[in-house]
Design a protein around this motif. Structure first.
Motif, PDB file in Angstrom:
ATOM      1  N   MET A  40      -0.672  11.820  -1.783  1.00  0.00           N
ATOM      2  CA  MET A  40      -0.671  13.202  -1.307  1.00  0.00           C
ATOM      3  C   MET A  40      -2.026  13.895  -1.497  1.00  0.00           C
ATOM      4  SD  MET A  40       1.130  15.510   0.219  1.00  0.00           S
ATOM      5  CE  MET A  40       2.837  15.126  -0.004  1.00  0.00           C
ATOM      6  N   PRO A  41      -2.699  13.792  -2.634  1.00  0.00           N
ATOM      7  CA  PRO A  41      -4.015  14.448  -2.759  1.00  0.00           C
ATOM      8  C   PRO A  41      -5.038  13.896  -1.757  1.00  0.00           C
ATOM      9  CG  PRO A  41      -3.188  13.897  -4.923  1.00  0.00           C
ATOM     10  CD  PRO A  41      -2.258  13.274  -3.930  1.00  0.00           C
ATOM     11  N   ASP A  42      -4.994  12.594  -1.490  1.00  0.00           N
ATOM     12  CA  ASP A  42      -5.908  12.027  -0.503  1.00  0.00           C
ATOM     13  C   ASP A  42      -5.663  12.631   0.876  1.00  0.00           C
ATOM     14  OD1 ASP A  42      -7.014  10.407  -2.418  1.00  0.00           O
ATOM     15  OD2 ASP A  42      -5.706   8.704  -1.954  1.00  0.00           O
ATOM     16  N   LEU A  43      -4.414  12.777   1.228  1.00  0.00           N
ATOM     17  CA  LEU A  43      -4.063  13.351   2.521  1.00  0.00           C
ATOM     18  C   LEU A  43      -4.507  14.808   2.603  1.00  0.00           C
ATOM     19  CD1 LEU A  43      -2.569  13.001   5.230  1.00  0.00           C
ATOM     20  CD2 LEU A  43      -0.537  13.835   4.071  1.00  0.00           C
ATOM     21  N   ILE A  44      -4.286  15.559   1.566  1.00  0.00           N
ATOM     22  CA  ILE A  44      -4.664  16.976   1.561  1.00  0.00           C
ATOM     23  C   ILE A  44      -6.175  17.128   1.701  1.00  0.00           C
ATOM     24  CG2 ILE A  44      -4.779  19.041   0.120  1.00  0.00           C
ATOM     25  CD1 ILE A  44      -1.991  18.271  -0.924  1.00  0.00           C
ATOM     26  N   PHE A  45      -6.948  16.334   0.953  1.00  0.00           N
ATOM     27  CA  PHE A  45      -8.394  16.444   1.041  1.00  0.00           C
ATOM     28  C   PHE A  45      -8.926  15.955   2.392  1.00  0.00           C
ATOM     29  CE2 PHE A  45      -8.186  16.642  -3.662  1.00  0.00           C
ATOM     30  CZ  PHE A  45      -8.811  17.875  -3.779  1.00  0.00           C
ATOM     31  N   THR A  46      -8.260  14.991   2.997  1.00  0.00           N
ATOM     32  CA  THR A  46      -8.662  14.532   4.320  1.00  0.00           C
ATOM     33  C   THR A  46      -8.456  15.630   5.352  1.00  0.00           C
ATOM     34  OG1 THR A  46      -8.057  12.270   3.724  1.00  0.00           O
ATOM     35  CG2 THR A  46      -8.290  12.761   6.078  1.00  0.00           C
ATOM     36  N   VAL A  47      -7.323  16.295   5.311  1.00  0.00           N
ATOM     37  CA  VAL A  47      -7.054  17.389   6.243  1.00  0.00           C
ATOM     38  C   VAL A  47      -8.012  18.551   5.987  1.00  0.00           C
ATOM     39  CG1 VAL A  47      -5.330  19.096   6.947  1.00  0.00           C
ATOM     40  CG2 VAL A  47      -4.661  16.728   6.611  1.00  0.00           C
ATOM     41  N   LEU A  48      -8.259  18.881   4.734  1.00  0.00           N
ATOM     42  CA  LEU A  48      -9.193  19.950   4.395  1.00  0.00           C
ATOM     43  C   LEU A  48     -10.593  19.629   4.908  1.00  0.00           C
ATOM     44  CD1 LEU A  48      -9.766  22.595   2.832  1.00  0.00           C
ATOM     45  CD2 LEU A  48     -10.255  21.175   0.852  1.00  0.00           C
ATOM     46  N   PHE A  49     -11.041  18.396   4.711  1.00  0.00           N
ATOM     47  CA  PHE A  49     -12.356  17.984   5.187  1.00  0.00           C
ATOM     48  C   PHE A  49     -12.440  18.053   6.707  1.00  0.00           C
ATOM     49  CE2 PHE A  49     -15.530  14.685   6.210  1.00  0.00           C
ATOM     50  CZ  PHE A  49     -16.613  15.256   5.566  1.00  0.00           C
ATOM     51  N   PHE A  50     -11.363  17.661   7.393  1.00  0.00           N
ATOM     52  CA  PHE A  50     -11.318  17.733   8.850  1.00  0.00           C
ATOM     53  C   PHE A  50     -11.512  19.168   9.321  1.00  0.00           C
ATOM     54  CE2 PHE A  50      -8.706  18.634  12.596  1.00  0.00           C
ATOM     55  CZ  PHE A  50      -9.382  17.874  13.533  1.00  0.00           C
ATOM     56  N   PHE A  51     -10.775  20.116   8.735  1.00  0.00           N
ATOM     57  CA  PHE A  51     -10.894  21.506   9.152  1.00  0.00           C
ATOM     58  C   PHE A  51     -12.254  22.092   8.803  1.00  0.00           C
ATOM     59  CE2 PHE A  51      -6.175  21.417   9.279  1.00  0.00           C
ATOM     60  CZ  PHE A  51      -6.054  21.765  10.611  1.00  0.00           C
TER      61      PHE A  51
END
Length: 145
Positions: A23-34
């Motif tokens: 879950m933290p990897d997914l959250i940081f990936t989405v944050l980085f994308f935005f």
């Protein structure tokens, strides 16, 4: 006597827990994308500027090819983040236009953000400089009364 019937154990099966390790990897990936996709454009005002108000105010639909041009009450001109003179407007517009795609070159709009006490003579001079660089789409910015 020994019974020959097999003995069955009754075990209750629960729902297994959800694995949240990724879950933290997914959250940081989405944050980085935005962070990469979002384009924050804030101009640092170097002039004094008081927003005029009006009754027929509309929001701009296309903001991809907009150049902000600020005019103070005493006639100072700022384009995006740099101060300039009236003669410097046309070369700056041409330089920006060269960096745009052909589609955005046609959509290029100059947003005039003039102080409410700016004389119309100064605004007319700015518009003449815009005509020299063929920046004919001009938007006047203000707030609603």
């Amino acid at each position: 006597m020994i019974s020959m019937q097999p003995k069955f154990r009754r075990t209750s099966h629960g729902i297994p827990g959800l694995n949240l390790a990724s879950m933290p990897d997914l959250i940081f990936t989405v944050l980085f994308f935005f962070m990469l996709v979002t384009h924050m454009r804030d101009d640092e005002l170097k002039i004094r500027y008081q927003v005029p108000s009006g009754t027929e105010v509309q929001k701009m639909q296309q903001k991809s090819a907009v150049i902000n041009l600020y005019i103070s009450a005493d006639g100072q001109v700022q384009i995006d983040n740099q101060l300039t003179t009236l003669a410097g407007i046309s070369p700056y517009i041409n330089k920006v236009r060269e960096g745009l795609s052909p589609e955005n070159q046609d959509r290029l709009t100059v947003s005039l953000k003039a102080d409410k006490r700016t004389p119309m003579g100064v605004i007319a001079d700015v518009k003449q400089e815009l005509q020299k660089s063929f920046a004919l789409k001009v938007n006047y910015s203000g707030t609603e009364q």
